[in-house]
Design a protein around this motif. Sequence first.
Motif, mmCIF file in Angstrom:
data_model
loop_
_atom_site.group_PDB
_atom_site.id
_atom_site.type_symbol
_atom_site.label_atom_id
_atom_site.label_comp_id
_atom_site.label_asym_id
_atom_site.label_seq_id
_atom_site.Cartn_x
_atom_site.Cartn_y
_atom_site.Cartn_z
ATOM 1 N N GLN A 150 -8.768 -1.966 -10.500
ATOM 2 C CA GLN A 150 -10.086 -2.508 -10.815
ATOM 3 C C GLN A 150 -10.000 -3.430 -12.017
ATOM 4 O O GLN A 150 -9.116 -3.314 -12.860
ATOM 5 C CB GLN A 150 -11.080 -1.380 -11.087
ATOM 6 N N ARG A 197 0.837 -1.190 0.000
ATOM 7 C CA ARG A 197 0.000 0.000 0.000
ATOM 8 C C ARG A 197 0.876 1.246 0.000
ATOM 9 O O ARG A 197 1.974 1.252 0.590
ATOM 10 C CB ARG A 197 -0.924 0.003 1.224
ATOM 11 N N GLU A 241 -14.567 -6.167 -9.781
ATOM 12 C CA GLU A 241 -14.414 -5.488 -8.500
ATOM 13 C C GLU A 241 -13.391 -4.385 -8.600
ATOM 14 O O GLU A 241 -12.704 -4.220 -9.623
ATOM 15 C CB GLU A 241 -14.014 -6.488 -7.406
ATOM 16 N N GLN A 242 -13.298 -3.628 -7.523
ATOM 17 C CA GLN A 242 -12.392 -2.489 -7.460
ATOM 18 C C GLN A 242 -11.848 -2.366 -6.050
ATOM 19 O O GLN A 242 -12.585 -2.458 -5.078
ATOM 20 C CB GLN A 242 -13.131 -1.210 -7.869
ATOM 21 N N LYS A 243 -10.534 -2.138 -5.936
ATOM 22 C CA LYS A 243 -9.878 -1.944 -4.655
ATOM 23 C C LYS A 243 -9.082 -0.641 -4.733
ATOM 24 O O LYS A 243 -8.617 -0.235 -5.800
ATOM 25 C CB LYS A 243 -8.946 -3.104 -4.321
ATOM 26 N N SER A 244 -8.894 -0.002 -3.566
ATOM 27 C CA SER A 244 -8.165 1.259 -3.543
ATOM 28 C C SER A 244 -7.386 1.378 -2.242
ATOM 29 O O SER A 244 -7.730 0.754 -1.227
ATOM 30 C CB SER A 244 -9.108 2.452 -3.708
#
Length: 957
Positions: free
Chosen positions: A408, A340, A412-415
């Motif tokens: 994405q 991250r 789905e999509q992650k951030s």
Amino acid sequence: MIIECEAKGNPHPIFSWRRNGKYFNVARDSQVSMRRRSGTLDIYARNNPEQYEAEYQCIASNQYGSAYTHKIRLRLYRPPVWPREILEPVVISAGLPLVLPCDPPPGPPKPETYWMSSCSYARPFNWPIQTAFPTMQAVRQDRRVSMGVNGDLYFSNVLVNDSTADYCCNARFPYKNVIQQKMPVVVKVLTIRTVAEAAPTWLSPKGSSSSILVLHGEELLLECIAAGVVIEMHLYIFPSDATPRIIGTRNELVKTIEGHHAFLDCRFFGSPMPELRWSKYGQGNLEGNRFKTHSNGTLEIKRIRIEDQGTYLCVISNIAGRDENQVRVDVKEPIIIVTRPQSMKVMRGSDVRLECGVKADITTPVTTTWMKNKKQVALSWRVSLDVSNLVITNVNRGDEGNYTCVIQNEMEQKSASAHLMVMDRPNPPTDLELSDPYERSVRLSWVPGDSNHSPINAVNFCFLTEYLVQYDDDDWIPGKWKNLSTYPGNLNSIILHLSPFTYYEFRVIAINEIGSTPDVIPKNVKGVGTWRNNMEISWEPLTWREWNGPHLKYLVWWRRKDSREEWKNATTKWLKYYIYDADTFTPYDIKVQAVNDFGLGPESPVVTGYSGEDRPIAAPLNLRVSDIESTQVTVHWDPVTRETIMGELKEYKVYYWRDSSQLRWHRVNRGMKSQVFPNNDPEPSGIVTGLIPYSNYRMYIVVTNSRIQQRHLDSIYVDWDVPEEPNGVITGYSLKYQTVNTTRGEELKVEEFPPNVTSFSIRRYDRYTRYRFSVAAQTRIGQGEWHTEESPHYTTEIYAQDQVDISTQGWFIGIMCAVALIVLILLIVCFIKRSRGGKYPVRDKKDISLELVDDKDQEGSFDYRSLERITRVSTLPYPRREEERGLQRAQSSVEAIMKRSDSDDSLVEYGEGGEIQFNEDGSFIGQYTGTRRDVRDLDFGGNLELHSPMNTIYSLA
């Protein structure tokens, strides 16, 4: 009006609203308020409520992210109105069916409809008015007259009494209890003797069959209205057996993520209600644990796993039949952000790398998008992507903010987010003020500038920023600042102890732990082309006192002038930078700024520089003369266009030489001379002076620019290209050179150059000196191979390209031998013929010149420039003012060179006007020997094929 918005989070979120896609400032609207610790809006639209009809969206945010609601459309209720229309009377025969349409205005919500009679005062067809006011009453409905579900009024058959009143449809809207009435319609029934009997037909539904689609669990209303004279009617509804049928997409592919809930649809229809069964690969019955079948046929799989992927079969059946459908499930691995981005504090001018490592299913492509403050980051030469990581070089204060990495795929999509803080040197203090002056002290105060995230010492909570006070006490040499003292960063007013009766000037410099960037602008910035496709940018260096930090470099910026190109830049530690691959003589905007380890200094003002010039591609045309006098002549020519000069016009240059004298027996010096005319007029001209009277002259004209004049043949210019295979990072070049055609024994010289310099020039001893040059590139590992070239041999002042020494060529030696043999044979033949002929009593005389040779200006040159015509000019034997009539004989046009007669014995050549001069012994002045001719006696009527364009030589007689 209330628009609800509730959200929760840790820490508690802050609410904001968007209206029509833009920020909605609730605090500035007196008719709108937002509830405490909530996002719910209360709108008290007492004035102009229509302004609040818009699209709203609620946003809940905290430091970890934001949540958005769906868009909410707010509309004010307005009761629909029937359009004003004139309805023609309906004329129908008795016994026939009739339908009066209602067509009420649409909702929302759907209005309630009912029919009334006697709706207006007027009666059509001149019927008597029975009452002064209309007596509206509801239409009585029975087996013959009924109102349908859609609001239409149905008459199975009409009677004569149906025309005693008009009819109107009314709609009631429940919100404001508003009733809208349609324009009344009049029905006129025509009387006939008998009513024809016929089988009944359907007014609703129409056709032989109809269908209605209704959701499961909703109320179903079926209507059946017949037309005709009804004696007795019975309605029967028979629920029939319907073959089961699966509704929706067949053989659907469902993609889902491991750990999510998956829903497999199997909507069906049938009568009686079919039985449904789900199985995997047609085996077993899926029910219980993680599998659940809903009443609408959907199969829910909770916390789906990789092993759950496969083909699922949905089967429905009843007594009327059977149907089935397959659903294929593909389970993918979820997106995992393994690295991250981390929040960081960096110094301005440094490079930043925001990590965003991703692990995802290899069969599903993912895209990476970086957001800055909720807006997508625009990639450029300074901001780039390295796989999924964001790299920012040379960061500045504008790069500060919240960065979010968004990963994405189609499912789905992650951030993940991080904050970038850019620390910089503090802004300078402002509003300096002197107060409380005494004999030996004064108070100095100022307003502190922004510290630009200057850190605070956590131990004693003191600012690391400090202020340096400098003074200047020299009236005669201003600008020589001296340090007075430093003060802590939490002070903005101090007492300065000074010497009495002295003039002082003060300035305050703020310094933090980052240091200070250069605050001096590089001076004397200029751009000059040294070759036709480059430009040398140079500037004056900063003194070491002006560095303000270690490792001083210069950031050079350039772009084409008056263009939309982006600024290009390069960093160098040298005082020059070369731009290559530039167009010839093109203007550029240039600026330079100093940079050290602490950041960038101020930019210099933008100046204009020009790339290198090239040789002119066109020559001045139409060379002509006028006003011929004994020692001078006026020349005229057509100017060349700016596009063909290939640079900045410097001057026109006329080359001329004395070709011969009007006295045939007089020998002259043909040394070439030149005269320049810096003339840029539309009709240029000049006066050539210093001519010798009674002579013939030839001349031609050239045009020159700055580059050709600079690159004179007294210098040799060496250029080289970057190696095709550098095998690493080029750190510099080595050049060694030595003369090759002299006997001086000059020692070998070596020059070192930085990697951005690929040219060199050297001054020659004379124009015939040749050099051998060798160049090699260098990397950190070592030096590459040497490449050697020799400077060309110049036979004239024109650059010779690919020349060889023809004196050593075999073909040239053979031709010279043949010419010598032919000359020898001709001499023998002439001697034999002369010995056989008669003898002539001509005295031998020596070829003695009667006039001293003019040795003026022996230096002739052939410039590397465009040539025009070589002109022949003859000067007058007398001054122009002595005899004005002589002007009529002077011609300004181009004269052809007179051809000699075949015999050298002609006496016309030795006199003027046919008069022959004799000596005392009676012999004429002349010789039987051939006249000596040099190259300037040749006919220049054709084109002279050289490197530069040249036309006919101009002769003036």
